[in-house]
Design an enzyme around this catalytic site. Structure first.
Site, mmCIF file in Angstrom:
data_model
loop_
_atom_site.group_PDB
_atom_site.id
_atom_site.type_symbol
_atom_site.label_atom_id
_atom_site.label_comp_id
_atom_site.label_asym_id
_atom_site.label_seq_id
_atom_site.Cartn_x
_atom_site.Cartn_y
_atom_site.Cartn_z
ATOM 1 N N PRO A 94 0.803 -1.222 0.000
ATOM 2 C CA PRO A 94 0.000 0.000 0.000
ATOM 3 C C PRO A 94 0.836 1.272 0.000
ATOM 4 O O PRO A 94 0.347 2.347 -0.319
ATOM 5 C CB PRO A 94 -0.827 -0.109 1.295
ATOM 6 C CG PRO A 94 -0.817 -1.556 1.631
ATOM 7 C CD PRO A 94 0.490 -2.082 1.164
ATOM 8 N N GLU A 121 2.105 -8.612 8.005
ATOM 9 C CA GLU A 121 2.115 -7.139 8.005
ATOM 10 C C GLU A 121 3.225 -6.598 7.107
ATOM 11 O O GLU A 121 3.480 -5.386 7.119
ATOM 12 C CB GLU A 121 2.293 -6.626 9.436
ATOM 13 C CG GLU A 121 1.199 -7.069 10.393
ATOM 14 C CD GLU A 121 -0.196 -6.861 9.806
ATOM 15 O OE1 GLU A 121 -0.967 -7.836 9.749
ATOM 16 O OE2 GLU A 121 -0.503 -5.727 9.383
ATOM 17 N N ARG A 159 0.090 -7.854 -21.386
ATOM 18 C CA ARG A 159 -0.754 -7.458 -22.524
ATOM 19 C C ARG A 159 -0.048 -6.459 -23.437
ATOM 20 O O ARG A 159 -0.414 -6.299 -24.591
ATOM 21 C CB ARG A 159 -2.040 -6.782 -22.012
ATOM 22 C CG ARG A 159 -2.971 -7.672 -21.236
ATOM 23 C CD ARG A 159 -4.075 -6.835 -20.602
ATOM 24 N NE ARG A 159 -4.831 -6.094 -21.599
ATOM 25 C CZ ARG A 159 -5.861 -6.619 -22.274
ATOM 26 N NH1 ARG A 159 -6.218 -7.871 -22.087
ATOM 27 N NH2 ARG A 159 -6.522 -5.903 -23.167
ATOM 28 N N ASP A 174 -5.190 1.356 -26.600
ATOM 29 C CA ASP A 174 -5.093 2.759 -27.040
ATOM 30 C C ASP A 174 -6.006 3.636 -26.190
ATOM 31 O O ASP A 174 -5.657 4.747 -25.857
ATOM 32 C CB ASP A 174 -5.491 2.873 -28.511
ATOM 33 C CG ASP A 174 -4.766 1.814 -29.322
ATOM 34 O OD1 ASP A 174 -5.272 1.404 -30.374
ATOM 35 O OD2 ASP A 174 -3.689 1.374 -28.851
HETATM 36 C C1 LIG Z 1 -1.248 -6.049 5.196
HETATM 37 O O1 LIG Z 1 -0.706 -6.446 3.967
HETATM 38 C C2 LIG Z 1 0.498 -5.874 3.598
HETATM 39 C C3 LIG Z 1 1.214 -4.940 4.368
HETATM 40 C C4 LIG Z 1 2.415 -4.426 3.860
HETATM 41 C C5 LIG Z 1 2.885 -4.827 2.623
HETATM 42 C C6 LIG Z 1 2.174 -5.752 1.870
HETATM 43 C C7 LIG Z 1 1.001 -6.278 2.360
HETATM 44 C C8 LIG Z 1 0.231 -7.285 1.530
HETATM 45 N N1 LIG Z 1 -1.071 -6.692 1.218
HETATM 46 C C9 LIG Z 1 -1.217 -5.750 0.235
HETATM 47 C C10 LIG Z 1 -0.254 -5.552 -0.737
HETATM 48 C C11 LIG Z 1 -0.479 -4.570 -1.702
HETATM 49 C C12 LIG Z 1 -1.657 -3.828 -1.654
HETATM 50 C C13 LIG Z 1 -1.928 -2.771 -2.686
HETATM 51 N N2 LIG Z 1 -2.777 -1.771 -2.362
HETATM 52 O O2 LIG Z 1 -1.395 -2.842 -3.782
HETATM 53 C C14 LIG Z 1 -2.567 -4.065 -0.666
HETATM 54 N N3 LIG Z 1 -2.346 -5.013 0.266
#
Ligand SMILES: COc1ccccc1CNc1ccc(C(N)=O)cn1
Length: 251
Positions: A94, A121, A159, A174
């Site tokens: 995230p 986490e 793709r 496109d």
């Molecule tokens: C609690 O999970 C995590 C906490 C930290 C890192 C990865 C994770 C694995 N989860 C993810 C991964 C990516 C996305 C995204 N928004 O791309 C959403 N969640």
């Protein structure tokens, strides 16, 4: 499986390799894998554990809820991925840069992308700093793991590789690459639940059809994603088409 000339390699480091059949065994990407245009290697950190219970998670320093991915198995998995072929290491999280069509295009210019799908986490910051070239996010939401974002990245990049999409599938690319949303689509029957197909599409007048589709893309982007439109310089023809669309949609 033959290795074709324009060969692209993804390596996914994941505790759930079986999830990736969603992209390796289905659709256009599945076909590209089968044809050897795309290779998706799967590496499971659990295979690098040495304890009896094959432990892949570890407790966080400083306490608090949740676990982290254990450093050593993950480090070994990354090292083994790089040993196959040096590549760009991407951590799906995230905290990452937002994946969009432009980033997918940039990534399609590489030859090997190593994807770390986090669980729990996340991962130790020192491992992240030392091994990760780029953090990428699908959007501002939290998933149980990075596998779904990793598969989305594999699909969106694959793709864009030469010869992956048939000529009659590449049109959809496109409509995003020039920063506009897509126009509406229609197929048989001509009348569906008393709703008809826009007559211009039945006219056979291809220039009029292309103009109508451009106007629809401009108008729908104005209605649904004005932020995208703000980033796009419009030609005078496009501005004119959009003005006409707005008049028809004056609410
Ligand atoms: C609690 O999970 C995590 C906490 C930290 C890192 C990865 C994770 C694995 N989860 C993810 C991964 C990516 C996305 C995204 N928004 O791309 C959403 N969640």
């Amino acid at each position: 499986m033959n290795i074709s000339k324009s060969h692209f390699r993804f390596t996914a480091i994941t505790l759930f390799p079986e999830m990736f059949t969603a992209v390796t065994e289905h659709g256009v990407v599945g076909r590209a894998v089968k044809k050897g245009k795309v290779c998706v290697d799967l590496i499971n950190p659990r295979d690098f554990t040495t304890d009896k219970h094959r432990t892949v998670d570890d407790r966080p320093y400083g306490g608090g809820p949740g676990m982290l991915m254990k450093v050593e198995p993950l480090q070994k998995a990354i090292t083994s991925a790089k040993a196959i072929e040096p590549g760009t290491v991407i951590y799906l999280s995230p905290q990452g840069q937002r994946l969009d069509q432009q980033l997918a295009y940039q990534l399609s210019q590489k030859s090997h992308i190593i994807l770390i799908a986090g669980r729990y986490e996340g991962i130790d910051e020192r491992l992240l700093v030392e091994q990760v070239d780029m953090e990428v996010s699908l959007g501002d939401f939290v998933l149980s793991g990075g596998e779904i974002p990793a598969m989305a990245l594999i699909d969106s990049v694959s793709r864009l590789l030469p010869d992956v999409l048939g000529h009659n599938e590449s049109a959809i690319q496109d409509s995003f690459v020039d920063g506009l949303l897509d126009h509406p689509h229609y197929t048989r029957p001509e009348i569906y639940h008393d709703a008809e197909v826009p007559p211009v599409l039945l006219s056979g007048n291809h220039r009029q059809i292309e103009t109508w589709r451009l106007q629809q893309r401009l108008g729908r982007t104005w209605l649904k994603r004005p932020d995208l439109l703000a980033k796009k310089a419009l030609t005078s023809q496009e501005q004119q088409l959009l003005e006409e669309f707005k008049k028809q949609h004056r609410i």
